[in-house]
Enzyme design. Sequence first.
Site, mmCIF file in Angstrom:
data_model
loop_
_atom_site.group_PDB
_atom_site.id
_atom_site.type_symbol
_atom_site.label_atom_id
_atom_site.label_comp_id
_atom_site.label_asym_id
_atom_site.label_seq_id
_atom_site.Cartn_x
_atom_site.Cartn_y
_atom_site.Cartn_z
ATOM 1 N N PHE A 207 0.863 -1.184 0.000
ATOM 2 C CA PHE A 207 0.000 0.000 0.000
ATOM 3 C C PHE A 207 0.897 1.231 0.000
ATOM 4 O O PHE A 207 2.067 1.154 0.405
ATOM 5 C CB PHE A 207 -0.891 0.011 1.252
ATOM 6 N N GLN B 254 -7.940 14.497 4.257
ATOM 7 C CA GLN B 254 -7.325 13.688 3.194
ATOM 8 C C GLN B 254 -8.253 13.539 1.987
ATOM 9 O O GLN B 254 -9.400 13.115 2.129
ATOM 10 C CB GLN B 254 -6.990 12.297 3.724
ATOM 11 N N LEU C 100 -15.127 5.193 -3.611
ATOM 12 C CA LEU C 100 -13.693 4.886 -3.566
ATOM 13 C C LEU C 100 -13.271 3.775 -4.512
ATOM 14 O O LEU C 100 -13.976 2.784 -4.689
ATOM 15 C CB LEU C 100 -13.308 4.481 -2.141
ATOM 16 N N GLU D 222 -6.812 1.682 -2.999
ATOM 17 C CA GLU D 222 -5.379 1.768 -3.304
ATOM 18 C C GLU D 222 -4.828 0.381 -3.647
ATOM 19 O O GLU D 222 -3.768 0.251 -4.261
ATOM 20 C CB GLU D 222 -4.682 2.305 -2.042
ATOM 21 N N ARG E 186 -0.831 9.550 -0.424
ATOM 22 C CA ARG E 186 -2.084 9.978 -1.073
ATOM 23 C C ARG E 186 -2.094 11.470 -1.393
ATOM 24 O O ARG E 186 -2.613 11.881 -2.421
ATOM 25 C CB ARG E 186 -3.261 9.655 -0.156
ATOM 26 N N HIS F 237 -11.873 11.862 1.763
ATOM 27 C CA HIS F 237 -11.827 10.478 2.230
ATOM 28 C C HIS F 237 -11.669 10.321 3.731
ATOM 29 O O HIS F 237 -12.298 9.478 4.349
ATOM 30 C CB HIS F 237 -10.664 9.788 1.518
ATOM 31 N N ARG G 84 -2.512 10.558 6.378
ATOM 32 C CA ARG G 84 -2.581 9.166 6.852
ATOM 33 C C ARG G 84 -2.141 8.204 5.760
ATOM 34 O O ARG G 84 -2.509 8.367 4.594
ATOM 35 C CB ARG G 84 -4.015 8.818 7.251
HETATM 36 C C1 FAD Z 1 -14.503 3.226 0.996
HETATM 37 C C2 FAD Z 1 -13.517 3.283 2.114
HETATM 38 C C3 FAD Z 1 -12.502 2.344 2.173
HETATM 39 C C4 FAD Z 1 -11.573 2.389 3.209
HETATM 40 N N1 FAD Z 1 -10.593 1.436 3.265
HETATM 41 C C5 FAD Z 1 -9.709 1.440 4.298
HETATM 42 C C6 FAD Z 1 -8.705 0.426 4.406
HETATM 43 O O1 FAD Z 1 -8.620 -0.482 3.592
HETATM 44 N N2 FAD Z 1 -7.846 0.480 5.445
HETATM 45 C C7 FAD Z 1 -7.894 1.469 6.386
HETATM 46 O O2 FAD Z 1 -7.094 1.466 7.304
HETATM 47 N N3 FAD Z 1 -8.862 2.434 6.321
HETATM 48 C C8 FAD Z 1 -9.759 2.434 5.309
HETATM 49 N N4 FAD Z 1 -10.729 3.412 5.234
HETATM 50 C C9 FAD Z 1 -10.877 4.345 6.362
HETATM 51 C C10 FAD Z 1 -11.570 3.629 7.511
HETATM 52 O O3 FAD Z 1 -12.570 2.773 7.007
HETATM 53 C C11 FAD Z 1 -12.225 4.596 8.495
HETATM 54 O O4 FAD Z 1 -11.315 5.593 8.836
HETATM 55 C C12 FAD Z 1 -12.618 3.832 9.745
HETATM 56 O O5 FAD Z 1 -13.428 2.744 9.417
HETATM 57 C C13 FAD Z 1 -13.320 4.708 10.768
HETATM 58 O O6 FAD Z 1 -13.738 3.880 11.818
HETATM 59 P P1 FAD Z 1 -14.345 4.472 13.155
HETATM 60 O O7 FAD Z 1 -14.568 3.315 14.061
HETATM 61 O O8 FAD Z 1 -13.514 5.594 13.639
HETATM 62 O O9 FAD Z 1 -15.723 5.087 12.697
HETATM 63 P P2 FAD Z 1 -16.971 4.422 11.901
HETATM 64 O O10 FAD Z 1 -16.725 3.061 11.428
HETATM 65 O O11 FAD Z 1 -17.398 5.412 10.928
HETATM 66 O O12 FAD Z 1 -18.062 4.375 12.993
HETATM 67 C C14 FAD Z 1 -18.675 5.556 13.434
HETATM 68 C C15 FAD Z 1 -19.844 5.148 14.262
HETATM 69 O O13 FAD Z 1 -20.331 6.275 14.965
HETATM 70 C C16 FAD Z 1 -21.743 6.335 14.818
HETATM 71 N N5 FAD Z 1 -22.137 7.719 15.024
HETATM 72 C C17 FAD Z 1 -21.721 8.826 14.385
HETATM 73 N N6 FAD Z 1 -22.301 9.914 14.896
HETATM 74 C C18 FAD Z 1 -23.110 9.487 15.897
HETATM 75 C C19 FAD Z 1 -23.996 10.124 16.800
HETATM 76 N N7 FAD Z 1 -24.178 11.440 16.806
HETATM 77 N N8 FAD Z 1 -24.687 9.366 17.667
HETATM 78 C C20 FAD Z 1 -24.547 8.028 17.677
HETATM 79 N N9 FAD Z 1 -23.715 7.366 16.856
HETATM 80 C C21 FAD Z 1 -23.014 8.092 15.981
HETATM 81 C C22 FAD Z 1 -21.993 5.783 13.448
HETATM 82 O O14 FAD Z 1 -23.312 5.383 13.283
HETATM 83 C C23 FAD Z 1 -21.018 4.618 13.450
HETATM 84 O O15 FAD Z 1 -21.579 3.532 14.143
HETATM 85 C C24 FAD Z 1 -11.653 3.399 4.190
HETATM 86 C C25 FAD Z 1 -12.661 4.348 4.119
HETATM 87 C C26 FAD Z 1 -13.586 4.298 3.076
HETATM 88 C C27 FAD Z 1 -14.640 5.337 2.998
#
Ligand code: FAD
Length: 603
Positions: A121, A234, A250, A253, A309, A380, A415
């Site tokens: 990556f 980003q 998306l 990568e 990126r 992103h 990142r």
């Molecule tokens: C298409 C795509 C592909 C990606 N691929 C990769 C990858 O291969 N490798 C990598 O490292 N990263 C990747 N990323 C980035 C990564 O997926 C995210 O940064 C990461 O999943 C974020 O996780 P999190 O647990 O912080 O938040 P999330 O998984 O977004 O969870 C947030 C949670 O908070 C809840 N929430 C939000 N606001 C509130 C509120 N006010 N009240 C109650 N609940 C709330 C939501 O409902 C959700 O349950 C990718 C991102 C995208 C968009």
Amino acid sequence: MPEYLAREHDVLVIGAGGAGLRAAIGASAAGVSVGIVTKSLLGKAHTVMAEGGIAAALANVDERDNWKVHFADTMRGGQYMNNPRMAQIHAQEAPACVRELEAWGAVFDRTKEGKILQRNFGGHKYPRLAHVGDRTGLEMIRTLQDHGIHQGIDVDMECVVLTLLKDGDRVVGAFGYDRERGRFRLYRAKAVVLATGGVGRAYKITSNSWEYTADGLALAYCAGAELMDMEFVQFHPTGMIWPPSVQGILVTEGVRGEGGVLKNKEGRRFMFDDIPPLYKNQTADNPEEGWRYTQGDRAARRPPELLTRDHVARSIVREVREGRGSPHGGVFLDISWIKEKMPNAAEHIKRKLPSMYHQFKQLADIDITKEPMEIGPTTHYMMGGVRVDAESQMSSVPGLFAAGECAAGLHGANRLGGNSLSDLLVFGKRAGEHAAAFANEHPAGQVNSDEVDAAARQALEPFERPSGESPFLIQRDLQEMMQDLVGIVRREEELQKALAELKKLEGRARLAGVTGHREYNPGWHTALDLSNLLTISEAITLAAIERKESRGAHFRDDCPSRDETAGKFNMVIRRGRDGEMQIARVPLPEMPAELKQVIEEMK
Ligand SMILES: Cc1cc2nc3c(=O)[nH]c(=O)nc-3n(C[C@H](O)[C@H](O)[C@H](O)COP(=O)(O)OP(=O)(O)OC[C@H]3O[C@@H](n4cnc5c(N)ncnc54)[C@H](O)[C@@H]3O)c2cc1C
């Protein structure tokens, strides 16, 4: 106080993505009672979309990898704006977190010897991403969820937290509503973990899910916590751009990791034209060497398509601006060319990148095994977020923790791909454990009923203005404005204009109205999201004005170089006593001598 459906836990986790689930498991394992509240259904959090993999120096594919190389890669990628202690903890603890996930049942792709397979990556020196095809996030969520529900964690699905509740300085709970029926909910807790993800819905073109309305950052800010690195948004270089209905989705990568190349309309691999000095030693001199790298030749260096990126996204913008873009305003990403190199290329692509194959076939009628994709940058990931302590993930507000994308510090100015999923595991676990410790050490605080009633009244105000402006229109105008004025290439006068526009949008949002009733009313949900999006857009803009240099994801057309003085501080934002947003330059944490030495060794 009217009667609200009330819940009481030692630790309340807001968010059920990777960070929230891992935090909940960590807290629950420490023996405290845990509740999760999530805006979407369990299993549907944004993490489910993650594709390429989890970065961890397991050294399964290349034994030269170790935590020091991962640490140095992360710091270089973040242009040394990262919190070094967080980058160290992350690199050291990620392998154990991935093995733990495996032990809990995650079905990773395998090497011939049966070890967890790792892929290349951008910005990672060695193949480092543990993955499950290109559906790694789904497997992570499934595994954590399965493990978590057996721990007796309570889950409130489709519930939105609107405000955090405080007793003096300390957080003592949260107040929100359920999206389905529109009933209010009161959560009492001794400690709260924010794991709400990012902010991408502030922009028009984004890969982010509907949940990404910056709630956690705004909740923390309003509760008195500090935000950091907000200028670093980003823009992933490869999002779909055509047809319009798929703009921003998306393109992993992983496509470039498997040998995909970027070309302009003249068929030129333009990424060879400009290789940053920081990466010269690590980048292939010619296409042949780049190809060998993607196929596991340990003597070869990575192709320039796998530079960080920020750099790849800007190179694409340059090609488009100088008239060498594709028909729909992007460039071409081609994986089909590998048929020149391997006889069974089509099968290989379908096996390695199944989601990408189906995504393009179904949404754009493109067969990526036969023809190039048209791509361009998409909003992103948010490097900025709640400023937290590196060890515990506690914010400047006692009892309030943050982990995952809504927290800041690990990634600095940019990142590296794969470093988010490992961030969720490493710091989700830590946040949960430290929140549990906090809950054990502090008795429950007092919830102020006036504060709760005021929050309920405020939430219902949009119903009092049935002929007010549609919140959807305000959100759309915000997204267009942020895309145009605070996007990938920034200028002082445009940023100042954005601040003025934000004031106007805030005025419009205060007068937004909704019709209908409280039961599943998307207009009402959007009206409530608006204030979070506006607050955080202001923080991004303010920090982008204040950083008068170009670094990582923050590119200023009017200050295109790096400024060594500016590289010595983070931008920190907090709410002043007058309610106005204040910004301060805070010196970066001092890097200990042993970590400086690691960076020297890895140059
Ligand atoms: C298409 C795509 C592909 C990606 N691929 C990769 C990858 O291969 N490798 C990598 O490292 N990263 C990747 N990323 C980035 C990564 O997926 C995210 O940064 C990461 O999943 C974020 O996780 P999190 O647990 O912080 O938040 P999330 O998984 O977004 O969870 C947030 C949670 O908070 C809840 N929430 C939000 N606001 C509130 C509120 N006010 N009240 C109650 N609940 C709330 C939501 O409902 C959700 O349950 C990718 C991102 C995208 C968009």
